[in-house]
Design a protein around this motif. Structure first.
Motif, mmCIF file in Angstrom:
data_model
loop_
_atom_site.group_PDB
_atom_site.id
_atom_site.type_symbol
_atom_site.label_atom_id
_atom_site.label_comp_id
_atom_site.label_asym_id
_atom_site.label_seq_id
_atom_site.Cartn_x
_atom_site.Cartn_y
_atom_site.Cartn_z
ATOM 1 N N LYS A 984 0.851 -1.179 0.000
ATOM 2 C CA LYS A 984 0.000 0.000 0.000
ATOM 3 C C LYS A 984 0.892 1.235 0.000
ATOM 4 O O LYS A 984 1.922 1.255 0.686
ATOM 5 N N TYR A 985 0.494 2.247 -0.759
ATOM 6 C CA TYR A 985 1.279 3.487 -0.743
ATOM 7 C C TYR A 985 0.349 4.666 -0.975
ATOM 8 O O TYR A 985 -0.730 4.535 -1.525
ATOM 9 N N GLN A 986 0.783 5.841 -0.512
ATOM 10 C CA GLN A 986 -0.017 7.050 -0.618
ATOM 11 C C GLN A 986 0.913 8.265 -0.590
ATOM 12 O O GLN A 986 1.967 8.243 0.038
ATOM 13 N N PRO A 987 0.515 9.356 -1.268
ATOM 14 C CA PRO A 987 1.341 10.571 -1.258
ATOM 15 C C PRO A 987 1.194 11.313 0.066
ATOM 16 O O PRO A 987 0.201 11.197 0.760
ATOM 17 N N VAL A 988 2.241 12.085 0.423
ATOM 18 C CA VAL A 988 2.255 12.920 1.631
ATOM 19 C C VAL A 988 2.615 14.328 1.196
ATOM 20 O O VAL A 988 3.672 14.548 0.582
ATOM 21 N N ASN A 989 1.709 15.299 1.513
ATOM 22 C CA ASN A 989 1.989 16.666 1.079
ATOM 23 C C ASN A 989 2.913 17.377 2.055
ATOM 24 O O ASN A 989 3.370 16.804 3.048
ATOM 25 N N SER A 990 3.157 18.663 1.819
ATOM 26 C CA SER A 990 4.139 19.423 2.605
ATOM 27 C C SER A 990 3.714 19.594 4.046
ATOM 28 O O SER A 990 4.542 19.844 4.916
ATOM 29 N N SER A 991 2.426 19.499 4.344
ATOM 30 C CA SER A 991 1.960 19.641 5.736
ATOM 31 C C SER A 991 1.706 18.272 6.375
ATOM 32 O O SER A 991 0.935 18.155 7.306
ATOM 33 N N ASN A 992 2.354 17.237 5.808
ATOM 34 C CA ASN A 992 2.280 15.873 6.360
ATOM 35 C C ASN A 992 0.872 15.301 6.331
ATOM 36 O O ASN A 992 0.520 14.443 7.142
ATOM 37 N N GLU A 993 0.032 15.767 5.447
ATOM 38 C CA GLU A 993 -1.305 15.195 5.289
ATOM 39 C C GLU A 993 -1.250 14.093 4.240
ATOM 40 O O GLU A 993 -0.609 14.249 3.192
ATOM 41 N N LEU A 994 -1.924 12.979 4.520
ATOM 42 C CA LEU A 994 -1.854 11.792 3.675
ATOM 43 C C LEU A 994 -2.911 11.832 2.584
ATOM 44 O O LEU A 994 -4.056 12.241 2.828
ATOM 45 N N GLY A 995 -2.553 11.385 1.405
ATOM 46 C CA GLY A 995 -3.480 11.327 0.282
ATOM 47 C C GLY A 995 -4.124 9.963 0.170
ATOM 48 O O GLY A 995 -4.030 9.123 1.067
ATOM 49 N N PRO A 996 -4.810 9.701 -0.941
ATOM 50 C CA PRO A 996 -5.499 8.416 -1.121
ATOM 51 C C PRO A 996 -4.518 7.244 -1.175
ATOM 52 O O PRO A 996 -3.386 7.395 -1.618
ATOM 53 N N VAL A 997 -4.992 6.073 -0.724
ATOM 54 C CA VAL A 997 -4.149 4.881 -0.635
ATOM 55 C C VAL A 997 -4.338 4.015 -1.883
ATOM 56 O O VAL A 997 -5.461 3.752 -2.307
ATOM 57 N N GLU A 998 -3.224 3.581 -2.458
ATOM 58 C CA GLU A 998 -3.233 2.600 -3.544
ATOM 59 C C GLU A 998 -2.756 1.263 -2.974
ATOM 60 O O GLU A 998 -1.870 1.226 -2.110
ATOM 61 N N GLU A 999 -3.335 0.169 -3.445
ATOM 62 C CA GLU A 999 -3.001 -1.147 -2.914
ATOM 63 C C GLU A 999 -2.670 -2.098 -4.058
ATOM 64 O O GLU A 999 -3.356 -2.112 -5.096
ATOM 65 N N MET A 1000 -1.625 -2.933 -3.886
ATOM 66 C CA MET A 1000 -1.199 -3.898 -4.892
ATOM 67 C C MET A 1000 -0.881 -5.226 -4.199
ATOM 68 O O MET A 1000 -0.445 -5.247 -3.044
ATOM 69 N N MET A 1001 -1.112 -6.326 -4.898
ATOM 70 C CA MET A 1001 -0.851 -7.659 -4.383
ATOM 71 C C MET A 1001 0.204 -8.324 -5.266
ATOM 72 O O MET A 1001 0.188 -8.167 -6.504
ATOM 73 N N PHE A 1002 1.107 -9.120 -4.645
ATOM 74 C CA PHE A 1002 2.164 -9.796 -5.384
ATOM 75 C C PHE A 1002 2.249 -11.247 -4.928
ATOM 76 O O PHE A 1002 2.017 -11.550 -3.741
ATOM 77 N N PRO A 1003 2.585 -12.168 -5.827
ATOM 78 C CA PRO A 1003 2.759 -13.574 -5.432
ATOM 79 C C PRO A 1003 3.998 -13.738 -4.559
ATOM 80 O O PRO A 1003 4.854 -12.849 -4.484
ATOM 81 N N ALA A 1004 4.092 -14.904 -3.936
ATOM 82 C CA ALA A 1004 5.148 -15.142 -2.955
ATOM 83 C C ALA A 1004 6.529 -15.208 -3.587
ATOM 84 O O ALA A 1004 7.530 -14.975 -2.903
ATOM 85 N N ASN A 1005 6.605 -15.518 -4.901
ATOM 86 C CA ASN A 1005 7.933 -15.676 -5.515
ATOM 87 C C ASN A 1005 8.490 -14.388 -6.092
ATOM 88 O O ASN A 1005 9.575 -14.377 -6.663
ATOM 89 N N GLU A 1006 7.765 -13.272 -5.967
ATOM 90 C CA GLU A 1006 8.278 -12.004 -6.482
ATOM 91 C C GLU A 1006 9.014 -11.256 -5.382
ATOM 92 O O GLU A 1006 8.623 -11.290 -4.221
ATOM 93 N N THR A 1007 10.077 -10.541 -5.795
ATOM 94 C CA THR A 1007 10.866 -9.744 -4.827
ATOM 95 C C THR A 1007 11.123 -8.344 -5.331
ATOM 96 O O THR A 1007 11.871 -7.599 -4.690
ATOM 97 N N THR A 1008 10.520 -7.911 -6.429
ATOM 98 C CA THR A 1008 10.755 -6.546 -6.928
ATOM 99 C C THR A 1008 9.568 -6.121 -7.783
ATOM 100 O O THR A 1008 8.848 -6.956 -8.341
ATOM 101 N N VAL A 1009 9.358 -4.786 -7.840
ATOM 102 C CA VAL A 1009 8.294 -4.237 -8.659
ATOM 103 C C VAL A 1009 8.673 -2.805 -9.037
ATOM 104 O O VAL A 1009 9.371 -2.102 -8.284
ATOM 105 N N ILE A 1010 8.249 -2.363 -10.209
ATOM 106 C CA ILE A 1010 8.466 -0.986 -10.656
ATOM 107 C C ILE A 1010 7.122 -0.274 -10.604
ATOM 108 O O ILE A 1010 6.154 -0.704 -11.225
ATOM 109 N N LEU A 1011 7.054 0.830 -9.834
ATOM 110 C CA LEU A 1011 5.841 1.641 -9.727
ATOM 111 C C LEU A 1011 5.957 2.805 -10.694
ATOM 112 O O LEU A 1011 6.916 3.595 -10.634
#
Length: 1198
Positions: A984-1011
Motif C-alpha cells: 500500500k502506498y499514498q502521497p504525503v503533502n508538505s503539511s504531512n497530510e496523507l493522500g489516497p491509498v493505492e493497494e497492490m498484491m504480489f505472489p510469494a515468488n516475487e521480490t521486486t516491482v516498478i511503480l
C-alpha cells in the motif's frame, strides 16, 4: 469544508487541479443574515426513538422536526404505505412541523400500532426519519391459579416461581408479604434475574403463608400480585415414623432432596457449562445460584483474562456479575465457583459478544461549488458485518434515475463535476440482525460570493508577550481565500510572527506594542471579494513593584502591608486583599487603602498569610507575606523533665510463686507519671540481665508479681512520663523460689527427614527460668502413624534434636517431646505429625497427550504418578519442551530447551510462546522435595501455520520523476507457507497530510516491482507486509521522494545571492547595533526596580455537568459559571475608592413528580399511580426526558 487547490495559467485558460483531498462536511451558517435567500436541503433535527412504547391512556406524540430553505413539507408512511393524515380526524400534524398528535380518547391504542416513517422534502431534496416502531404498553392480568401449600424438609433447597405475565415492557419483579414489607434476602435466600425466589437451604423460620410475588408495569403505572404461596418447613427428626409415612406420598413434600450437610451444586444455570450472548455497548448480567448446606459462597473469575474492574459490579450477594458498556474484549469463559466447608462446584459461562451497527464515520453534509468533486463516506462496524444500502431523496440509488456524475463504491459515494440544481439528500442505511443505522447527509450545490461573518470594527485587547487571535469567519462557495493586511499597507504572510489558520483566523504568537493597529481581512473567490476591519490593542502587563513583606508584630500593635502596582494606564485596576486565601475578617480593625492594608491592635487570631491581588480586565498579579504575632512581655517557659526514680522498694506477702512489691514515687518534674515499669534479674540463670516483668498505672505504688520456681530474683522499678523514662531504682533485696517439676514442654516440635531412611525430631529448648529445677532433660517419643505399634522413646539433654534411623521412605510419624527434671516430668505433650525423608520419584507420568490450540499455544495432559511412586512431598510436574525444526526444513535444528513447572497435583498445563508451523518435542517428570523422577517418553507435536513475520527488508531504488523500483526480502520467520505480499502506498503533502491509498498484491515468488505513473517531486509513504493462509503479518514502512522536474528546478532562485536581500540584511544589522548602544547608555543612567514576573492566571469558567444518579429519580444540579477574570475573588476586600461589580449566577431547581394513592382492583391486583410531570416542549436535536415519581413503599423497592 477543507479543500486545497492549485491554480495554473496555461493557454489563456484557468485550470483547476483537484489534489485528491476529500471534501469535508460543512454546515450552512445559521446567521440569519447569511441564511436569507440561501437554499438548503432538508435536515431532520428531532425525531422519536426507533422503539417507541406508548401509554394507552395518553395521546400519542410522534416527533418529526426538520429545517431547510425553503422550509420543508412533511408526509408519513405507516407499515410501508402512505399514511393520509387528513383523512383521520383523530390525527393532527402540528403547523410547520411533521410531528403527529394522535387523539386516542374513545379509541383503542392498538389501532395505531405499527412502523411509522417521516419524510421532509423541499425543492432541493428529501430527508427521511428512522423507522419508528409504535407499540402500546401492556400489563396483562395474572392467570387465576390455586396454590397448594408447599411442604419441604428442613435443609433442602427450594425455588418459588413467580412467572409473571409477559408485559410490554417486561415488568419489574419483587417479593413482599401481606404487610407490604419486602421479604429479607441474603446469601441463602435471593431473587433471581427471572424473578423466582431461590432458597439454597430452608430453615424452620422460612415457614409462612404470605410469599407474594409482585410485578410492576412501568408504562401503565400498575402493580399486580400473584396469589400468596404457603411454605411449611418440616423437621423430619421430630416427627414419628407414622406421620412421616403420611407425608411421604404428598407431591409437595420433597423427601428425595438431601436435607443434611452437603457440598454445593448449582440450581441455576444447570449443568457444568452454558452460553450467553451480549451486545456491544449493552449490559451483560451473568448469574449463578447454588444450593448446599452450609450456605455456599459464590465467586467469579474470567478464565482468559482479568475482569474489567472499572465497568463491573457484583449484585445479589455475589451471585450476579454485571458488566456495563460491553466490549468485544469481554467475550470469553467466565467461571463461577460455589464453595462451602464440604467442597465446591464450578460452572463455566461462555460469553459471545455481538454488535449492532455502530458508526466509525457517519456521512456528513457537503457544500460544493459547481464543477467540484465531493465524497460521502458511511463507515460502520458491527458483528455480523453490516450491509450498507444507499438512497437518494428517500429512493434506493439502484431505483433512482442514472446519474453519470455519481459513483457508488460500497460505503462511499463519489460525486464528480457536480452541476447547479443537483442538490439532494443521501441516506445511508447500515443493518445487521441486531439493528440498523440510518443517516441523512445533503449535498448542496451552491455558487455564492464571499460573506464575512465576523462583526466589523471589532477591538481585540491583549497583554504584551501573549498570543493574539483576530477572527475572520467567512462563507462562500467556492470557499473564499483569506488574505490579511495591516494598516492597509503590507500583505501578511504565513511566517513569524503571523500564522493564518484554515478558518481565516490570524494568530500573532507573541504580541508586542508595535503589533497594535488596524487589520484588514479580505475573503475572495471567483464570484467576488469582501473585506472586514478589526483593531488590535497591545497593553502593558500589570506588575507589583513593592510587595508586602514578612512581619513580626507584638500583640495590640499595628501591622501595615504595602502593595504598590504598575499597570497599563488604559486599564482600570482593582485591588483585593485575602487572608489565608479566604476573605478578610469582617472587622473594623482592617483598613484597605489603594496600595496598603492596615491591621490595628493585632491579636493572635490575625496571624496568617496575607495576599494582595491586582486585577484588570485582561490580567492579574499577586504577592503574599506572613504575619506573626508575639507577646509584648513573654513569660518564662515551664521546664519539663523525666521523673526521678522510685525509692524504698519492699517485698511483702511472700509466697511460693508470688510476691508483692511496693515503692515510693520520685519527683514528676511538671509532667504527671503515666506508668511504672517493673523489671527483674535472675541471678541463678542470667546474672546482670534485666527483663520486663509487668507495668502498673502511674497512680499505683504496689504490684503483685507472679514468679517461676528455681530462680534468684531481684527487682527494680522505672517511672515514665511524656518526657521519657526515669533512671532505674535501686534493686530490691534477693528473693529465692524453690525448685519444681517443669510447667511447660518444648515448643516448635517438628519431624522432618533429611535422608530417605531417617527422621530428625527437633524442638526449641526451654530457658533456664522455664526449667523449674536442676537436671533438665527431654524425653523424645515417636511412632509410625496409622500403624499398630508402641511408642518408642529416648531421653536426651543439652540438645534440640534427635535423629531416628532406619525409617521407611516418606511415611508419617507421630512425635512428641516432654520436659523432665530432677523434681518430675512436665505436662503430657501433644503429638505432632512429621514425615521421614524423601527419595527421588520412581516413575514417569503416562498417557501424555498434546492438544494444539493455535500456532503459539498448546495444552499438554498427562496421567498423574501414583502417590507410592512419588516417594515424597509432591512439588509438581516439570514439562521440558524444545523446537526440533520448522516444518519448512527437512533437517533438525534443535533450539534451546524450555522448562515449565506446574505446581501441585496437576494433570494438565499450557505451553505458551510456541512458534507456528514447527515440530516440537516434550517430556514430563514428576518433582518432589528430593528431586526429579525419570522423564516420560518423548512426545512430538506440530503447530499450525500463523501469520508471517515482517519482510526482512524493503528498499527503494532507481527513483525517477514519475517512477521508482521497490525490492524486498522474504520474512525471516515465515510461520507457514507464504501466499503473497501486500503493498500500500499514498502521497504525503508538505503539511504531512496523507493522500489516497493505492493497494497492490504480489505472489510469494516475487521480490521486486516498478511503480509508474507517480507524481514528480512528491513524497510517498509505502506499507509492505507478507501473508499466509492465516492472514497478514506486521507491516514495514518506507518513504521516498520522486525527482523534481528539470524545468521547475531552473525556475528556482538562490535568495542568498540576490543583491537586494544582502543590502536589507546589512541595514537590519546596523539598526540592531544602534538600538543596543542606546539601551546600554540608558541602563547606566537610571536605577532598576525589582519587578516580580507575572504568571497569567486566565482560566475558563468551570461548569459542573448534570449528574444522573442510578436511582429512580434524576438529580438536577444548577449550573454555575464564574465571572470574568476581572471579577474580585471570593471573600476579598476592596479599597474605599475602588469599584467592584459582582455578577451573581442564578440557581434553578426543576421540581417534578407527584404521587397518588394506590388501591386494589377487583381481581386483587394492586394499582399505584406514580406518574411524573412530562416535559412537553423539546428543543431542536434533543429528546424530552421523563422522571417517574413513586407513591408508596412498594415503588421504592424497585
Amino acid at each position: 469544508m477543507d479543500r486545497k487547490r492549485k491554480w495554473v495559467l496555461s493557454s489563456g485558460a484557468l485550470l483547476v487541479l483537484f489534489l485528491g483531498r476529500m471534501t469535508t462536511a460543512l454546515e450552512v451558517p445559521l446567521d440569519p443574515k447569511v441564511l436569507e435567500g440561501l437554499p438548503q436541503p432538508p435536515t431532520i433535527t428531532h425525531q422519536s426513538p426507533k422503539d417507541f412504547i406508548i401509554d394507552p391512556r395518553e395521546n400519542i406524540l410522534i416527533y418529526c422536526e426538520a429545517k431547510g430553505k425553503p422550509h420543508p413539507s412533511f408526509s408519513w408512511t405507516r407499515n410501508g404505505t402512505h399514511f393520509d393524515v387528513e383523512k383521520d380526524s383523530k390525527v393532527l400534524m402540528k403547523p410547520s412541523s411533521g410531528t403527529l398528535v394522535i387523539d386516542i380518547s374513545g379509541e383503542k391504542a392498538e389501532a395505531y400500532e405499527g412502523i411509522y416513517q417521516c419524510t421532509a422534502r423541499n425543492e432541493h431534496g428529501t430527508a427521511v426519519s428512522n423507522n419508528i416502531f409504535i407499540r402500546q404498553s401492556r400489563s396483562p392480568l395474572w392467570s387465576k391459579e390455586r396454590k397448594e401449600a408447599i411442604m419441604v424438609q428442613v435443609g433442602v433447597s427450594l425455588v418459588l416461581q413467580c412467572r409473571p405475565p409477559a408485559g410490554l415492557p417486561p415488568p419489574i419483579i419483587f417479593w413482599m408479604d401481606n404487610n407490604f414489607q419486602r421479604l429479607p434476602q441474603n446469601t441463602r435466600v435471593s431473587q433471581a434475574l427471572n424473578g423466582d425466589l431461590y432458597f439454597s437451604n430452608v430453615l424452620l423460620d422460612d415457614t409462612r403463608n404470605d410469599y407474594i410475588c409482585y410485578a410492576r408495569f412501568p408504562h401503565t403505572q400498575t402493580i399486580q400480585q400473584k396469589q400468596p404461596i404457603t411454605v411449611k418447613v418440616l423437621d423430619m427428626d421430630a416427627i414419628n415414623e407414622t406421620v412421616a409415612d403420611m407425608y411421604n406420598y404428598t407431591n409437595n413434600l420433597f423427601v428425595d432432596s438431601p436435607s443434611g450437610e452437603r457440598r454445593p451444586s448449582f440450581m441455576a444455570p444447570l449443568g457444568q457449562s452454558s452460553t450467553q450472548m451480549a451486545l456491544r455497548g449493552g449490559v451483560l448480567e451473568l448469574e449463578c445460584i447454588a444450593e448446599g448446606l452450609p450456605t455456599p459462597e459464590v465467586s467469579w473469575y474470567k478464565e482468559s483474562g482479568d475482569l474489567p474492574s472499572s465497568r463491573m459490579s457484583f449484585h445479589n450477594f455475589q451471585k450476579t456479575l454485571k458488566i456495563a458498556d460491553v466490549m468485544e474484549a469481554d467475550a470469553g469463559d467466565y467461571r463461577c465457583t460455589a464453595k462451602n466447608s464440604l467442597g465446591s462446584a464450578h460452572h463455566t459461562i461462555k460469553v459471545n459478544v455481538k454488535a449492532a451497527p455502530f458508526w466509525i464515520s457517519a456521512p456528513r453534509n457537503l457544500i460544493l461549488a459547481p464543477e467540484e468533486t465531493g465524497i460521502l463516506t458511511c463507515r460502520v462496524s458491527g458483528d455480523p458485518k453490516p450491509q450498507i444500502a444507499w438512497s437518494v431523496n428517500g429512493v434506493p440509488i439502484k431505483d433512482s434515475p442514472k446519474d453519470t456524475s455519481r459513483k457508488v463504491e460500497d460505503d462511499t459515494v463519489i460525486l464528480s463535476d457536480v452541476q447547479t440544481g443537483s442538490s439532494a439528500v443521501y441516506q445511508c442505511n447500515a443493518s445487521n440482525e441486531f439493528g440498523y443505522l440510518l443517516a441523512n447527509a445533503f449535498v448542496n450545490v451552491l455558487a455564492e460570493a464571499p460573506r464575512v461573518l465576523t462583526p466589523p470594527n471589532n477591538v481585540y485587547q491583549v497583554i504584551t508577550n501573549n498570543p493574539a487571535f483576530l477572527d475572520c469567519a467567512s462563507f462562500g462557495s467556492p470557499i473564499p481565500a483569506i488574505t490579511w493586511f495591516k494598516d492597509s499597507q503590507t500583505s501578511i504572510l504565513n511566517r513569524d510572527p503571523y500564522v493564518i489558520h484554515n478558518n481565516g483566523t490570524l494568530e500573532i504568537n507573541v504580541a508586542q506594542s508595535l503589533n497594535s493597529g488596524k487589520y484588514t481581512c479580505i475573503a475572495s473567490n471567483n464570484l467576488g471579494t469582501r473585506e472586514n476591519h478589526v483593531y488590535l490593542e497591545v497593553k502593558e502587563p500589570t506588575r507589583i513593584l513593592a510587595q508586602p513583606e514578612y512581619m513580626v508584630v507584638q500583640r495590640n500593635r499595628k501591622a501595615v502591608f504595602e502593595c504598590k502596582v504598575k499597570h497599563d494606564p488604559t486599564l482600570i485596576p482593582t485591588m483585593n486583599w485575602l487572608k489565608d486565601n479566604g476573605e478578610l475578617p469582617d472587622d473594623e480593625r482592617f483598613l484597605v487603602d489603594t496600595d496598603s492594608l492596615t491591621i490595628n491592635e493585632v491579636t493572635e487570631e490575625d496571624e496568617g498569610t496575607y495576599t494582595c491581588v491586582m486585577n484588570t480586565t485582561l490580567d492579574q498579579d499577586s504577592a503574599s507575606a506572613m504575619l506573626t504575632v508575639v507577646e509584648a512581655t513573654p513569660t518564662p517557659a515551664i521546664v519539663y523533665e523525666e521523673p526521678d526514680p522510685p525509692t524504698d522498694l519492699e517485698l511483702t506477702d511472700q509466697r511460693e510463686r508470688s510476691v508483692q512489691l511496693t515503692w515510693i514515687p520520685g519527683d514528676e518534674h511538671n509532667s504527671p507519671t503515666q506508668k511504672f515499669l517493673v523489671q527483674y534479674e535472675d541471678l541463678l540463670h542470667q546474672a546482670g540481665v534485666w527483663h520486663n516483668l509487668t507495668e502498673e498505672e502511674g497512680t499505683k505504688t504496689t504490684a503483685h508479681l507472679d514468679l517461676s520456681p528455681y530462680a534468684y530474683y531481684s527487682f527494680r522499678v522505672l517511672a515514665v512520663n511524656h518526657v521519657g523514662y526515669s533512671q532505674p531504682s535501686r534493686p530490691s533485696r534477693q528473693y529465692r523460689t524453690n525448685p519444681a517439676a517443669p510447667d511447660v514442654n518444648p515448643t516448635d516440635v517438628h519431624g522432618v527427614g533429611t535422608e530417605h531412611n531417617n527422621l530428625v525430631i527437633s524442638w526449641k529448648e526451654l530457658t533456664g527460668l522455664q526449667s523449674n529445677g536442676p537436671g533438665l532433660q527431654y524425653k523424645v517419643n515417636w511412632r509410625q502413624k496409622d500403624v499398630e505399634e508402641d511408642w518408642l522413646s529416648e531421653t536426651v539433654a543439652n540438645t534440640s534434636k534427635y535423629v531416628v534411623s532406619g525409617t521407611p521412605t516418606f511415611v508419617p510419624y507421630e512425635v512428641k517431646v516432654q520436659a523432665v527434671n530432677d523434681y518430675g516430668n512436665g505436662p503430657a505433650p501433644e503429638a505432632v505429625v512429621g514425615y521421614s525423608g524423601e527419595d527421588v520419584p520412581m516413575s514417569a507420568p503416562e498417557s501424555v497427550q498434546v492438544l494444539v490450540q493455535n500456532g503459539t499455544l498448546a495444552e499438554v495432559h498427562w496421567e498423574p504418578v501414583l502417590t507410592s511412586m512419588v516417594r515424597g512431598r509432591l512439588q509438581g510436574y516439570k514439562v521440558s519442551y524444545w523446537r526440533e525444526r520448522s516444518l519448512h526444513q527437512a533437517e533438525a535444528q534443535q533450539e534451546e530447551q524450555q522448562v515449565l513447572l506446574f505446581s501441585g497435583n496437576r494433570t494438565d498445563g499450557r505451553l505458551p510462546g510456541l512458534k507456528p508451523y514447527s515440530l516440537y518435542t516434550l517430556n514430563i517428570r514428576v518433582v518432589n522435595g528430593k528431586g526429579e523422577g525419570p522423564p516420560s517418553p518423548n512426545h512430538n507435536f506440530e503447530t499450525p501455520e500463523g501469520v508471517p513475520g515482517p519482510p526482512s527488508f524493503l528498499r527503494i531504488k532507481n527513483t525517477d520523476m514519475d517512477s521508482l523500483t521497490l525490492e524486498w526480502g522474504p520474512p525471516q520467520d515465515n510461520n507457514g507457507r507464504l501466499t503473497g505480499y501486500t503493498l500500500k502506498y499514498q502521497p504525503v503533502n508538505s503539511s504531512n497530510e496523507l493522500g489516497p491509498v493505492e493497494e497492490m498484491m504480489f505472489p510469494a515468488n516475487e521480490t521486486t516491482v516498478i511503480l509508474a505513473d507517480l507524481k514528480y517531486s512528491t513524497r510517498y509513504k509505502f506499507y509492505f507486509n507478507a501473508k499466509t493462509i492465516k492472514g497478514s503479518g506486521p507491516t514495514i514502512t518506507e518513504e521516498a521522494v520522486t525527482i523534481m522536474d528539470e524545468a521547475m528546478k531552473s525556475d528556482q532562485v538562490d535568495l542568498a545571492t540576490q543583491g537586494w536581500f544582502i543590502g536589507l540584511m546589512c541595514a537590519i544589522a546596523l539598526l540592531i547595533l544602534v538600538l543596543l548602544i542606546i539601551c546600554f547608555i540608558k541602563r547606566n543612567k537610571g536605577g532598576k526596580y525589582p519587578v516580580k514576573e507575572k504568571e497569567d492566571a486566565h482560566q475558563d469558567p468551570e461548569i459542573q455537568p448534570m449528574k444522573d444518579d442510578d436511582g429512580t429519580f434524576g438529580e438536577y444540579r444548577s449550573l454555575e459559571s464564574d465571572t470574568e477574570d476581572h471579577k474580585p475573588l471570593k471573600g476579598s476586600r476592596t479599597p474605599s475608592n475602588g469599584t467592584v461589580k459582582r455578577d451573581d449566577s442564578d440557581d434553578s431547581l426543576v421540581d417534578y413528580g407527584e404521587g397518588g394513592d394506590g388501591q386494589f382492583n377487583e381481581d386483587g391486583s394492586f394499582i399505584g399511580q406514580y406518574s411524573g410531570k412530562k416535559e412537553k416542549d423539546t428543543h431542536e436535536g434533543n429528546e424530552s426526558s421523563e422522571a417517574p415519581s413513586p407513591v408508596n413503599a412498594m415503588n421504592s423497592f424497585v
